[in-house]
Design a protein around this motif. Structure first.
Motif, PDB file in Angstrom:
ATOM      1  N   GLN A   1      11.201   2.625 -14.621  1.00 56.89           N
ATOM      2  CA  GLN A   1      10.385   2.077 -13.549  1.00 56.89           C
ATOM      3  C   GLN A   1      11.240   1.788 -12.326  1.00 56.89           C
ATOM      4  OE1 GLN A   1       9.044  -0.860 -16.281  1.00 56.89           O
ATOM      5  NE2 GLN A   1       6.902  -0.444 -15.780  1.00 56.89           N
ATOM      6  N   PRO A   2      10.842   2.278 -11.149  1.00 59.46           N
ATOM      7  CA  PRO A   2      11.675   2.069  -9.982  1.00 59.46           C
ATOM      8  C   PRO A   2      11.515   0.668  -9.396  1.00 59.46           C
ATOM      9  CG  PRO A   2       9.784   3.392  -9.409  1.00 59.46           C
ATOM     10  CD  PRO A   2       9.653   3.068 -10.853  1.00 59.46           C
ATOM     11  N   ALA A   3      11.801  -0.384 -10.191  1.00 53.99           N
ATOM     12  CA  ALA A   3      11.742  -1.744  -9.646  1.00 53.99           C
ATOM     13  C   ALA A   3      12.957  -1.957  -8.758  1.00 53.99           C
ATOM     14  CB  ALA A   3      11.729  -2.752 -10.776  1.00 53.99           C
ATOM     15  N   ILE A   4      12.863  -2.918  -7.855  1.00 52.43           N
ATOM     16  CA  ILE A   4      13.936  -3.111  -6.882  1.00 52.43           C
ATOM     17  C   ILE A   4      15.246  -3.519  -7.581  1.00 52.43           C
ATOM     18  CG2 ILE A   4      13.533  -5.538  -6.292  1.00 52.43           C
ATOM     19  CD1 ILE A   4      14.073  -2.838  -3.684  1.00 52.43           C
TER      20      ILE A   4
ATOM     21  N   ILE B   1       0.836  -1.206   0.000  1.00 54.98           N
ATOM     22  CA  ILE B   1       0.000   0.000   0.000  1.00 54.98           C
ATOM     23  C   ILE B   1       0.874   1.261   0.000  1.00 54.98           C
ATOM     24  CG2 ILE B   1      -1.688   1.305   1.344  1.00 54.98           C
ATOM     25  CD1 ILE B   1      -2.718  -1.485   2.304  1.00 54.98           C
ATOM     26  N   TRP B   2       1.866   1.276   0.901  1.00 46.97           N
ATOM     27  CA  TRP B   2       2.760   2.429   0.987  1.00 46.97           C
ATOM     28  C   TRP B   2       3.465   2.640  -0.361  1.00 46.97           C
ATOM     29  CZ3 TRP B   2       6.514   3.138   5.742  1.00 46.97           C
ATOM     30  CH2 TRP B   2       6.985   4.460   5.749  1.00 46.97           C
ATOM     31  N   GLY B   3       3.919   1.536  -0.950  1.00 43.38           N
ATOM     32  CA  GLY B   3       4.588   1.619  -2.246  1.00 43.38           C
ATOM     33  C   GLY B   3       3.691   2.203  -3.317  1.00 43.38           C
ATOM     34  N   SER B   4       2.432   1.755  -3.326  1.00 46.52           N
ATOM     35  CA  SER B   4       1.506   2.248  -4.356  1.00 46.52           C
ATOM     36  C   SER B   4       1.217   3.733  -4.153  1.00 46.52           C
ATOM     37  CB  SER B   4       0.193   1.478  -4.311  1.00 46.52           C
ATOM     38  OG  SER B   4       0.449   0.103  -4.216  1.00 46.52           O
ATOM     39  N   LEU B   5       1.223   4.187  -2.876  1.00 51.00           N
ATOM     40  CA  LEU B   5       0.922   5.589  -2.590  1.00 51.00           C
ATOM     41  C   LEU B   5       2.102   6.498  -2.919  1.00 51.00           C
ATOM     42  CD1 LEU B   5      -1.068   5.354   0.759  1.00 51.00           C
ATOM     43  CD2 LEU B   5      -1.935   5.713  -1.562  1.00 51.00           C
TER      44      LEU B   5
ATOM     45  N   SER C   1      13.875  -9.577  -9.791  1.00 49.40           N
ATOM     46  CA  SER C   1      14.857  -8.517  -9.541  1.00 49.40           C
ATOM     47  C   SER C   1      16.215  -8.860 -10.133  1.00 49.40           C
ATOM     48  CB  SER C   1      14.956  -8.183  -8.059  1.00 49.40           C
ATOM     49  OG  SER C   1      14.844  -9.326  -7.286  1.00 49.40           O
ATOM     50  N   SER C   2      16.565 -10.157 -10.166  1.00 46.04           N
ATOM     51  CA  SER C   2      17.875 -10.439 -10.772  1.00 46.04           C
ATOM     52  C   SER C   2      17.855 -10.223 -12.277  1.00 46.04           C
ATOM     53  CB  SER C   2      18.384 -11.837 -10.413  1.00 46.04           C
ATOM     54  OG  SER C   2      17.344 -12.729 -10.263  1.00 46.04           O
TER      55      SER C   2
ATOM     56  N   SER D   1       6.964  -2.957  -3.821  1.00 44.05           N
ATOM     57  CA  SER D   1       5.546  -3.236  -4.040  1.00 44.05           C
ATOM     58  C   SER D   1       5.332  -3.723  -5.469  1.00 44.05           C
ATOM     59  CB  SER D   1       4.694  -2.011  -3.731  1.00 44.05           C
ATOM     60  OG  SER D   1       4.772  -1.082  -4.764  1.00 44.05           O
ATOM     61  N   MET D   2       6.086  -3.158  -6.411  1.00 43.87           N
ATOM     62  CA  MET D   2       5.968  -3.664  -7.787  1.00 43.87           C
ATOM     63  C   MET D   2       6.419  -5.113  -7.869  1.00 43.87           C
ATOM     64  SD  MET D   2       6.928  -0.928 -10.630  1.00 43.87           S
ATOM     65  CE  MET D   2       7.099  -1.988 -12.031  1.00 43.87           C
ATOM     66  N   SER D   3       7.537  -5.390  -7.186  1.00 46.92           N
ATOM     67  CA  SER D   3       8.046  -6.762  -7.205  1.00 46.92           C
ATOM     68  C   SER D   3       7.027  -7.719  -6.597  1.00 46.92           C
ATOM     69  CB  SER D   3       9.349  -6.855  -6.420  1.00 46.92           C
ATOM     70  OG  SER D   3      10.346  -6.140  -7.088  1.00 46.92           O
ATOM     71  N   ILE D   4       6.387  -7.279  -5.505  1.00 47.09           N
ATOM     72  CA  ILE D   4       5.417  -8.157  -4.846  1.00 47.09           C
ATOM     73  C   ILE D   4       4.239  -8.435  -5.787  1.00 47.09           C
ATOM     74  CG2 ILE D   4       3.747  -8.320  -2.958  1.00 47.09           C
ATOM     75  CD1 ILE D   4       5.758  -6.857  -1.211  1.00 47.09           C
ATOM     76  N   TRP D   5       3.771  -7.389  -6.465  1.00 51.44           N
ATOM     77  CA  TRP D   5       2.666  -7.607  -7.411  1.00 51.44           C
ATOM     78  C   TRP D   5       3.074  -8.572  -8.516  1.00 51.44           C
ATOM     79  CZ3 TRP D   5      -1.786  -7.169  -5.734  1.00 51.44           C
ATOM     80  CH2 TRP D   5      -2.188  -6.104  -4.933  1.00 51.44           C
ATOM     81  N   ILE D   6       4.259  -8.330  -9.069  1.00 49.14           N
ATOM     82  CA  ILE D   6       4.744  -9.238 -10.122  1.00 49.14           C
ATOM     83  C   ILE D   6       4.842 -10.652  -9.566  1.00 49.14           C
ATOM     84  CG2 ILE D   6       6.730  -9.823 -11.560  1.00 49.14           C
ATOM     85  CD1 ILE D   6       7.251  -6.859 -11.878  1.00 49.14           C
ATOM     86  N   GLY D   7       5.365 -10.752  -8.335  1.00 49.94           N
ATOM     87  CA  GLY D   7       5.502 -12.060  -7.696  1.00 49.94           C
ATOM     88  C   GLY D   7       4.163 -12.748  -7.544  1.00 49.94           C
ATOM     89  N   ILE D   8       3.177 -12.012  -7.030  1.00 48.94           N
ATOM     90  CA  ILE D   8       1.856 -12.612  -6.799  1.00 48.94           C
ATOM     91  C   ILE D   8       1.247 -13.079  -8.113  1.00 48.94           C
ATOM     92  CG2 ILE D   8      -0.530 -12.107  -6.136  1.00 48.94           C
ATOM     93  CD1 ILE D   8       0.562 -10.358  -3.910  1.00 48.94           C
ATOM     94  N   LEU D   9       1.322 -12.207  -9.110  1.00 50.85           N
ATOM     95  CA  LEU D   9       0.713 -12.528 -10.395  1.00 50.85           C
ATOM     96  C   LEU D   9       1.370 -13.747 -11.030  1.00 50.85           C
ATOM     97  CD1 LEU D   9      -1.565 -11.126 -11.860  1.00 50.85           C
ATOM     98  CD2 LEU D   9       0.131 -10.046 -13.335  1.00 50.85           C
TER      99      LEU D   9
END
Lengths: 200, 274
Positions: free
Chosen positions: B220-223, B26-30, B207-208, B71-79
């Motif tokens: 894009q600010p991906a990790i 949530i914080w990441g998306s905000l 991320s790798s 947060s982007m990584s988590i979304w990508i991970g979940i999807l």
């Protein structure tokens, strides 16, 4: 009712050893038949054939003159397995295990000494003897006409053994359920059966 | 009392990891906007109270960038973990129930994909699909299913032969009853835990790949981007650029493991009464 096995042959692998070779036997539902044989002579195989777990390579199995495989749904010939630990789903509570049977009467559950407290437990939380009582109760549903007991008491202590056999003798007599008992124990068979058959 | 405590500990672990991941998401998306703002009046500030993670050479707030990236990584991970797990479930069950031919084709596919290093296949797929978000998600989804599929296949094969299912058949129970009552309770925990444990793999691989330059584009600010950019400045003494994002990435992955393990403990009948 009669359960007949006519000229049945069975082997597990092609070109393997012939476990049963043109074997025949007829059992009446008022009888208690003991099966005796050394290890590896096909006692369990015979039970599995009689209760429809396996299909014979040759010959036929008849219940009241009709092939056993033509009975759809609940099989009137029920087998109790040797190891109760494998015969119940470890992820179902015991309550549901009993429900799997064919409307098992409350009386049977009580007479087998199953306590209410056990019903809420998982199989892993009961001992072998306690589990075996459940699998016996499950096999004694309404439509059961023949009961095959495959070494059901080998791993139980003597008191439990006698309790269970005592109950089974009363129950099968009363409901005219044919009993086939498999055991290594000649004395046990002599005591509970009306006739003993040796496989060889 | 002691038994109760163990169960409560597991629940607390599950709750904590879920909260942590939700807060990051949530914080990441905000902070999408804050992560992009460049301000040359605050370039290269080491961690302080105002900027806990410091700022980079363009004056961007590293905390916002890290959270956005995670947060982007988590979304990508979940999807991708969800797609992967779904593929695994379908193929695993098909392979176990549809006969010999289907089984050998699927087993061959599993061996084929497991035989190639994940990262290599992932780079190939991602590049072939034109990099970017789509490439990474499809790449991760297509490379992560075999181990779970193999697990499910083995489980179904073993279940089919188990005495209690044979007994249920002789008790006159139908296919659907057996599948629902006897097989699902075994497969669901495997599936959920497998799914949760796929997340950290997916995130790390995402991320790798991005770090190596074959994944998401640099705006894009991906990790992975944050880390690979930070590498260039590490030698000039700006340690905070890599340390905090790296630590937080590791922490996120650990949280997913905690979640998976807690779920496993809660669903396992051996510990359900503890």
């Amino acid at each position: 009712m009669t359960l007949e096995i006519k000229n049945v042959s069975y082997q597990y692998e092609e070109k393997g050893r012939q476990i049963l070779d043109h074997f025949s036997l007829s059992i009446d539902s008022r009888e208690r038949v003991g099966l005796e044989a050394p290890s590896g002579f096909g006692k369990t195989t015979l039970c599995k054939l009689l209760s429809g777990y396996l299909e014979p390579d040759e010959g036929e199995i008849l219940l009241d003159g009709r092939p056993l495989s033509s009975y759809k749904g609940y099989c009137p010939v029920q087998m109790i397995w040797q190891q109760p630990e494998f015969a119940v789903n470890p992820r179902l509570r015991m309550k549901e295990v009993i429900l799997e049977g064919d409307q098992v009467e409350e009386r049977i559950v009580r007479e087998l000494g199953i306590e209410d407290d056990w019903m809420r437990r998982f199989p892993g939380e009961l001992s072998g003897g306690e589990l075996q009582r459940f699998s016996i109760a499950r096999a004694l549903g309404k439509r059961t006409c023949f009961l095959l007991a495959d070494e059901i008491s080998t791993m139980l202590d003597l008191i439990t053994q006698s309790q269970i056999w005592d109950f089974l003798l009363r129950e099968t007599e009363q409901r005219e359920i044919g009993l086939v008992a498999v055991s290594h124990d000649r004395e046990l068979l002599d005591r509970i059966c009306t006739r003993v058959v040796r496989l060889s | 009392m002691k038994m109760g405590n163990r169960r409560i500990r597991v629940l607390a672990g599950l709750g904590f990891s879920l909260t942590f991941l939700a807060v990051v998401c949530i914080w990441g998306s905000l902070s999408t906007e804050t992560a992009r703002v460049t301000d040359f009046s605050r370039v290269n500030i080491p961690p302080c109270l105002r900027y806990p993670f410091g700022t980079d050479w363009l004056g961007r707030d590293m905390l916002a960038r890290t959270l956005k990236g995670l947060s982007m990584s988590i979304w990508i991970g979940i999807l991708s973990a969800a797609v992967s797990a779904a593929v695994a479930l379908v193929l695993g069950i098909t392979s176990a129930t549809m006969g010999k031919a289907a089984d050998s084709v699927i087993s061959f596919l599993i061996d084929l994909i497991m035989g190639v290093p994940h990262i290599l296949l992932l780079i190939l797929i991602s590049v072939a699909l034109g990099k970017g978000l789509r490439g990474v998600i499809i790449g991760v989804s297509l490379t992560h299913w075999p181990s779970l599929a193999r697990l499910i296949r083995a489980e179904v094969i073993q279940l089919r032969e188990s005495p209690y299912i044979q007994i249920a058949r002789r008790l006159g129970k139908g296919r659907w009853y057996i599948a629902g009552k006897h097989m699902l309770p075994h497969l669901i925990p495997q599936f959920i835990v497998g799914l949760v444990l796929l997340f950290p793999h997916a995130i790390l691989h995402e991320s790798s790949v991005t770090f190596l330059g074959f994944g998401l584009s640099t705006e894009q600010p991906a990790i992975g981007i944050v880390l690979s950019e930070a590498m260039k400045y590490l030698v000039t003494g700006k340690w905070w650029l890599a340390l905090f994002p790296g630590l937080l990435l590791v922490f996120t992955v650990v949280m997913f493991y905690v979640m998976g393990e807690s779920l496993r403990k809660l669903l396992d009948p051996n510990s359900v009464h503890q």
